[in-house]
Enzyme design. Structure first.
Site, PDB file in Angstrom:
ATOM      1  N   LYS A 268       0.830  -1.212   0.000  1.00  0.00           N
ATOM      2  CA  LYS A 268       0.000   0.000   0.000  1.00  0.00           C
ATOM      3  C   LYS A 268       0.859   1.255   0.000  1.00  0.00           C
ATOM      4  O   LYS A 268       0.652   2.176  -0.762  1.00  0.00           O
ATOM      5  CB  LYS A 268      -0.897   0.104   1.260  1.00  0.00           C
ATOM      6  CG  LYS A 268      -1.734  -1.061   1.595  1.00  0.00           C
ATOM      7  CD  LYS A 268      -2.575  -0.799   2.837  1.00  0.00           C
ATOM      8  CE  LYS A 268      -1.850  -0.817   4.176  1.00  0.00           C
ATOM      9  NZ  LYS A 268      -1.301  -2.098   4.584  1.00  0.00           N
TER      10      LYS A 268
ATOM     11  N   ARG B 126      -9.567   0.565   8.915  1.00  0.00           N
ATOM     12  CA  ARG B 126      -9.127  -0.797   9.175  1.00  0.00           C
ATOM     13  C   ARG B 126     -10.168  -1.576   9.968  1.00  0.00           C
ATOM     14  O   ARG B 126      -9.960  -2.737  10.274  1.00  0.00           O
ATOM     15  CB  ARG B 126      -7.848  -0.741  10.007  1.00  0.00           C
ATOM     16  CG  ARG B 126      -6.753  -1.614   9.468  1.00  0.00           C
ATOM     17  CD  ARG B 126      -5.501  -0.945   9.894  1.00  0.00           C
ATOM     18  NE  ARG B 126      -4.356  -1.769   9.856  1.00  0.00           N
ATOM     19  CZ  ARG B 126      -3.198  -1.314   9.386  1.00  0.00           C
ATOM     20  NH1 ARG B 126      -3.119  -0.109   8.884  1.00  0.00           N
ATOM     21  NH2 ARG B 126      -2.145  -2.066   9.433  1.00  0.00           N
TER      22      ARG B 126
ATOM     23  N   ARG C  63      11.234  -5.904   5.002  1.00  0.00           N
ATOM     24  CA  ARG C  63      11.067  -4.449   4.975  1.00  0.00           C
ATOM     25  C   ARG C  63      12.147  -3.749   5.803  1.00  0.00           C
ATOM     26  O   ARG C  63      12.475  -4.176   6.894  1.00  0.00           O
ATOM     27  CB  ARG C  63       9.681  -4.133   5.547  1.00  0.00           C
ATOM     28  CG  ARG C  63       9.251  -2.739   5.363  1.00  0.00           C
ATOM     29  CD  ARG C  63       7.762  -2.625   5.273  1.00  0.00           C
ATOM     30  NE  ARG C  63       7.037  -3.230   6.387  1.00  0.00           N
ATOM     31  CZ  ARG C  63       5.700  -3.245   6.424  1.00  0.00           C
ATOM     32  NH1 ARG C  63       4.979  -2.732   5.473  1.00  0.00           N
ATOM     33  NH2 ARG C  63       5.103  -3.809   7.451  1.00  0.00           N
TER      34      ARG C  63
ATOM     35  N   ARG D 285      11.553  -2.322  11.424  1.00  0.00           N
ATOM     36  CA  ARG D 285      10.495  -1.932  12.364  1.00  0.00           C
ATOM     37  C   ARG D 285      10.351  -2.984  13.455  1.00  0.00           C
ATOM     38  O   ARG D 285      10.429  -4.174  13.178  1.00  0.00           O
ATOM     39  CB  ARG D 285       9.164  -1.818  11.611  1.00  0.00           C
ATOM     40  CG  ARG D 285       8.890  -0.449  11.060  1.00  0.00           C
ATOM     41  CD  ARG D 285       7.736  -0.430  10.103  1.00  0.00           C
ATOM     42  NE  ARG D 285       6.521  -1.089  10.594  1.00  0.00           N
ATOM     43  CZ  ARG D 285       5.375  -1.090   9.916  1.00  0.00           C
ATOM     44  NH1 ARG D 285       5.284  -0.476   8.755  1.00  0.00           N
ATOM     45  NH2 ARG D 285       4.310  -1.700  10.400  1.00  0.00           N
TER      46      ARG D 285
ATOM     47  N   ARG E 272      -0.482  -9.651  13.197  1.00  0.00           N
ATOM     48  CA  ARG E 272      -1.083  -8.564  12.407  1.00  0.00           C
ATOM     49  C   ARG E 272      -1.900  -9.126  11.244  1.00  0.00           C
ATOM     50  O   ARG E 272      -2.982  -8.636  10.941  1.00  0.00           O
ATOM     51  CB  ARG E 272       0.006  -7.621  11.887  1.00  0.00           C
ATOM     52  CG  ARG E 272       0.464  -6.654  12.967  1.00  0.00           C
ATOM     53  CD  ARG E 272       1.845  -6.101  12.710  1.00  0.00           C
ATOM     54  NE  ARG E 272       1.992  -5.468  11.435  1.00  0.00           N
ATOM     55  CZ  ARG E 272       3.160  -5.356  10.786  1.00  0.00           C
ATOM     56  NH1 ARG E 272       4.263  -5.853  11.329  1.00  0.00           N
ATOM     57  NH2 ARG E 272       3.225  -4.754   9.637  1.00  0.00           N
TER      58      ARG E 272
HETATM   59  N1  LIG Z   1      -6.423   2.408  10.904  1.00  0.00           N
HETATM   60  C1  LIG Z   1      -5.786   1.868  11.960  1.00  0.00           C
HETATM   61  N2  LIG Z   1      -6.483   1.401  13.020  1.00  0.00           N
HETATM   62  C2  LIG Z   1      -5.878   0.882  14.084  1.00  0.00           C
HETATM   63  N3  LIG Z   1      -4.549   0.734  14.198  1.00  0.00           N
HETATM   64  C3  LIG Z   1      -3.787   1.172  13.173  1.00  0.00           C
HETATM   65  C4  LIG Z   1      -4.366   1.762  12.010  1.00  0.00           C
HETATM   66  N4  LIG Z   1      -3.363   2.116  11.168  1.00  0.00           N
HETATM   67  C5  LIG Z   1      -2.223   1.763  11.763  1.00  0.00           C
HETATM   68  N5  LIG Z   1      -2.466   1.200  12.978  1.00  0.00           N
HETATM   69  C6  LIG Z   1      -1.469   0.706  13.945  1.00  0.00           C
HETATM   70  O1  LIG Z   1      -0.164   0.982  13.452  1.00  0.00           O
HETATM   71  C7  LIG Z   1       0.549  -0.239  13.184  1.00  0.00           C
HETATM   72  C8  LIG Z   1       1.382  -0.071  11.940  1.00  0.00           C
HETATM   73  O2  LIG Z   1       0.532   0.216  10.860  1.00  0.00           O
HETATM   74  P1  LIG Z   1       1.054   0.147   9.363  1.00  0.00           P
HETATM   75  O3  LIG Z   1       2.314   0.880   9.216  1.00  0.00           O
HETATM   76  O4  LIG Z   1      -0.097   0.534   8.483  1.00  0.00           O
HETATM   77  O5  LIG Z   1       1.411  -1.369   9.216  1.00  0.00           O
HETATM   78  P2  LIG Z   1       1.118  -2.489   8.187  1.00  0.00           P
HETATM   79  O6  LIG Z   1       2.411  -2.692   7.495  1.00  0.00           O
HETATM   80  O7  LIG Z   1       0.789  -3.577   9.154  1.00  0.00           O
HETATM   81  O8  LIG Z   1       0.002  -2.155   7.263  1.00  0.00           O
HETATM   82  C9  LIG Z   1      -0.550  -1.302  13.067  1.00  0.00           C
HETATM   83  O9  LIG Z   1      -0.092  -2.601  13.364  1.00  0.00           O
HETATM   84  C10 LIG Z   1      -1.546  -0.815  14.120  1.00  0.00           C
HETATM   85  O10 LIG Z   1      -1.109  -1.107  15.428  1.00  0.00           O
END
Ligand SMILES: Nc1ncnc2c1ncn2[C@@H]1O[C@H](COP(=O)(O)OP(=O)(O)O)[C@@H](O)[C@H]1O
Length: 248
Positions: free
Chosen positions: A72, A149, A183, A227, A238
């Protein structure tokens, strides 16, 4: 790889930050009330101005959905450059809050490192602040990455913002895991890279998947970090939570 869905457009446009806040305050939130949130919440209710914007007078308002590791961020950031709109990733907002030791930092660190979702209250609070800062700078349009989400987040978004396009990216789970584990982020410039080299043979009518690594330039190479939530156990959690909460 990508499935595209065009959402119907509501007939109004509005100040997104204040509407998110309003909607949040009137929505039945799934998560427990948060004492930190309450102080922000009272300041939200003061800002309830609606600003109508004709879609012709603004840039695109798109949403990118998909599992962790699906790409994404990579595709959204490339498109944002082409379209000259901000790339707003809620994961980045969470990491910025963590790095700045903001009011939610301690709570967030535990949640993120366990691979759990941050509460809708906190995520909408962070997003509202980001949209408001963008408004103040005269930003127009966006690509939202990683939001919504949960069903609750999707309902709030749909209620308050015109969304022109939703892109839902999909990839098989073993490749998602490999991509998350590969990553890397440059600790200095903050850019994302990936050292994983994906080469999956096509079988049972499914196409082959070939994704060469996205390697950093030489000056970032020695500054790469992983990360804390990109370790196998947390990625597995996740992915499980994504399948439970973010797919229908
Ligand atoms: N829309 C959301 N709702 C709830 N938690 C979120 C949301 N976006 C991000 N997070 C939190 O931030 C963390 C990292 O998100 P992100 O960078 O988008 O990771 P990913 O690579 O898992 O898509 C998630 O695991 C969650 O804890």
């Amino acid at each position: 790889m990508a499935a595209l869905t065009r959402l119907s457009k509501p007939t109004f446009s509005s100040s997104m930050a204040s509407l998110l806040r309003r909607s949040l305050s009137s929505s039945a939130m799934a998560s427990e009330p948060n004492p930190n949130f309450q102080s922000h919440h009272s300041s939200f209710s003061r800002n309830t101005n609606l600003v109508r914007k004709d879609p012709k007078d603004r840039n695109v308002q798109w949403v990118f959905l998909g599992c962790p590791g699906v790409g994404k961020g990579t595709y959204a950031s490339r498109l944002c450059k082409l379209l000259d709109v901000p790339h707003i990733a809620t994961g980045d907002l969470v990491r910025e809050e963590l790095a700045s030791a903001g009011p939610f930092a301690q709570q967030l660190s535990e949640i993120v490192n366990q691979g759990k979702l941050v509460s809708d209250e906190i995520i909408i609070n962070l997003l509202s602040k980001r949209l408001e800062a963008g408004d103040a700078k005269g930003e127009s349009g966006f690509i939202l990455d990683g939001f919504p989400r949960t069903i609750n987040q999707a309902e709030i978004l749909e209620e308050v913002i015109d969304i022109d396009l939703v892109v839902n990216l999909k990839l098989r789970e073993d490749v998602l895991m490999e991509k998350c584990l590969g990553r890397r982020i440059c600790g200095q410039c903050g850019k994302n890279f990936n050292v994983a080299s994906i080469n999956v043979k096509g079988e049972n009518g499914h196409p082959a998947i070939i994704m060469p690594p996205l390697l950093p330039p030489a000056h970032c190479m020695s500054k790469l970090v992983t990360r804390s939530d990109d370790v196998e156990e947390v990625v597995a959690e996740r992915l499980k939570i994504y399948n439970e909460k973010s797919t229908c």
